[in-house]
Design an enzyme around this catalytic site. Sequence first.
Site, PDB file in Angstrom:
ATOM      1  N   ASP A 154       8.366 -18.234  -2.147  1.00 50.20           N
ATOM      2  CA  ASP A 154       7.592 -17.595  -1.089  1.00 50.20           C
ATOM      3  C   ASP A 154       6.263 -18.299  -0.885  1.00 50.20           C
ATOM      4  O   ASP A 154       5.695 -18.850  -1.814  1.00 50.20           O
ATOM      5  CB  ASP A 154       7.272 -16.133  -1.442  1.00 50.20           C
TER       6      ASP A 154
ATOM      7  N   PRO B 286      -8.959   2.930   0.949  1.00 49.38           N
ATOM      8  CA  PRO B 286      -9.714   1.809   1.528  1.00 49.38           C
ATOM      9  C   PRO B 286     -10.757   1.245   0.570  1.00 49.38           C
ATOM     10  O   PRO B 286     -11.258   0.138   0.779  1.00 49.38           O
ATOM     11  CB  PRO B 286     -10.392   2.411   2.761  1.00 49.38           C
TER      12      PRO B 286
ATOM     13  N   GLU C 159     -10.230  12.130   4.957  1.00 51.62           N
ATOM     14  CA  GLU C 159     -11.340  11.242   4.594  1.00 51.62           C
ATOM     15  C   GLU C 159     -11.218  10.718   3.174  1.00 51.62           C
ATOM     16  O   GLU C 159     -11.972   9.851   2.766  1.00 51.62           O
ATOM     17  CB  GLU C 159     -12.681  11.962   4.771  1.00 51.62           C
TER      18      GLU C 159
ATOM     19  N   ARG D 265      10.411  -7.144  -4.387  1.00 44.04           N
ATOM     20  CA  ARG D 265      11.026  -8.470  -4.178  1.00 44.04           C
ATOM     21  C   ARG D 265      10.778  -9.411  -5.338  1.00 44.04           C
ATOM     22  O   ARG D 265      11.403 -10.468  -5.418  1.00 44.04           O
ATOM     23  CB  ARG D 265      10.632  -9.143  -2.864  1.00 44.04           C
TER      24      ARG D 265
HETATM   25  C1  9D3 Z   1     -15.098   7.088   7.568  1.00 41.67           C
HETATM   26  C2  9D3 Z   1     -14.810   6.179   6.444  1.00 41.67           C
HETATM   27  N1  9D3 Z   1     -13.410   5.824   6.288  1.00 41.67           N
HETATM   28  C3  9D3 Z   1     -13.309   4.830   5.183  1.00 41.67           C
HETATM   29  C4  9D3 Z   1     -13.060   3.444   5.691  1.00 41.67           C
HETATM   30  C5  9D3 Z   1     -12.637   7.001   5.946  1.00 41.67           C
HETATM   31  C6  9D3 Z   1     -11.207   6.782   5.767  1.00 41.67           C
HETATM   32  C7  9D3 Z   1     -10.446   6.104   6.707  1.00 41.67           C
HETATM   33  C8  9D3 Z   1      -9.080   5.969   6.528  1.00 41.67           C
HETATM   34  C9  9D3 Z   1     -10.576   7.293   4.637  1.00 41.67           C
HETATM   35  C10 9D3 Z   1      -9.212   7.140   4.486  1.00 41.67           C
HETATM   36  C11 9D3 Z   1      -8.475   6.495   5.422  1.00 41.67           C
HETATM   37  C12 9D3 Z   1      -7.007   6.370   5.265  1.00 41.67           C
HETATM   38  N2  9D3 Z   1      -6.648   5.062   4.685  1.00 41.67           N
HETATM   39  C13 9D3 Z   1      -6.027   4.959   3.543  1.00 41.67           C
HETATM   40  O1  9D3 Z   1      -5.735   5.967   2.926  1.00 41.67           O
HETATM   41  C14 9D3 Z   1      -5.739   3.654   2.992  1.00 41.67           C
HETATM   42  C15 9D3 Z   1      -6.045   2.333   3.451  1.00 41.67           C
HETATM   43  C16 9D3 Z   1      -6.738   1.857   4.613  1.00 41.67           C
HETATM   44  O2  9D3 Z   1      -7.190   2.616   5.495  1.00 41.67           O
HETATM   45  N3  9D3 Z   1      -6.884   0.510   4.743  1.00 41.67           N
HETATM   46  C17 9D3 Z   1      -6.401  -0.384   3.845  1.00 41.67           C
HETATM   47  N4  9D3 Z   1      -5.767   0.008   2.749  1.00 41.67           N
HETATM   48  C18 9D3 Z   1      -5.589   1.350   2.577  1.00 41.67           C
HETATM   49  S1  9D3 Z   1      -4.832   2.020   1.272  1.00 41.67           S
HETATM   50  C19 9D3 Z   1      -5.057   3.573   1.789  1.00 41.67           C
END
Ligand code: 9D3
Length: 244
Positions: A168, A88, A115, A153
């Site tokens: 696209d 994220p 996390e 793609r």
């Molecule tokens: C409590 C804070 N969170 C961060 C926003 C912790 C957290 C939430 C979800 C840590 C990892 C995740 C799992 N998400 C992913 O691994 C992830 C992801 C996403 O949640 N949103 C957008 N792109 C991606 S790429 C990997």
Amino acid sequence: MLFDIVTIFPEFFASPLGEGVLHRAIGGGLVKVRPVDLREYTTDRHRTTDDRPYGGGEGMVMKPEPIAGALTALQQEVPPGRVILLSPRGRLFRQEVARELAAEPRLILVCGRYEGVDERIREHWVDLELSVGDYVLSGGEVAALAVVDAVSRLLPGVLGCAASSARDSFSDGLLEHPQYTRPSVFGPWPVPEVLLSGDHARIARWRREQSLRLTLERRPELLAGAPLTGSDVAYLRGLGWEAE
Ligand code: 9D3
């Protein structure tokens, strides 16, 4: 192009890779996708991939050793791959990033869970960190699939000429115009008259204006990065658009 996907859920990828464009690209040898089971690189009896965070707090963190073990093994192979962590916190994955990645012979995608992953993996093993958008997923697997799909793609031969990715939405930076098919009247709703006119210049102009209008309404920030003609700009100004 080769995609290695390091994950604790290798089975997750079977069904999406077994359908449609990706399935055909894999069958045709244009794309290879290898889910790599992170647990194969654990050394303890319980095949542990996560542990509690130093400093305390909620949740679990992915341990560094299995990920480093998997990446060490994968990087023995030729060609080496760019290591991408799905997270994220990553750079937003957009069409422009997909185009950059399509030039690589191999990508190694690391899916986080819990996390997050131990920061030392990020610092010393990861070349690029990508997020697919500002929403919370359960892990990197869904994001990794989005990367595999969007990059594949763009590879020569993966789409037929008729479906060419050059046409696209986003390749010209605008949202797509509306589409209609038969019947010409569906319930009380007729297809816009212009599309039945056979006047190809008028149809092209109508579609362009629809793209511009929709982009202005829904994603005005895209207009700044889109290649616009003088008549596009005139049309947008008529709708009240003010470029910075
Ligand atoms: C409590 C804070 N969170 C961060 C926003 C912790 C957290 C939430 C979800 C840590 C990892 C995740 C799992 N998400 C992913 O691994 C992830 C992801 C996403 O949640 N949103 C957008 N792109 C991606 S790429 C990997």
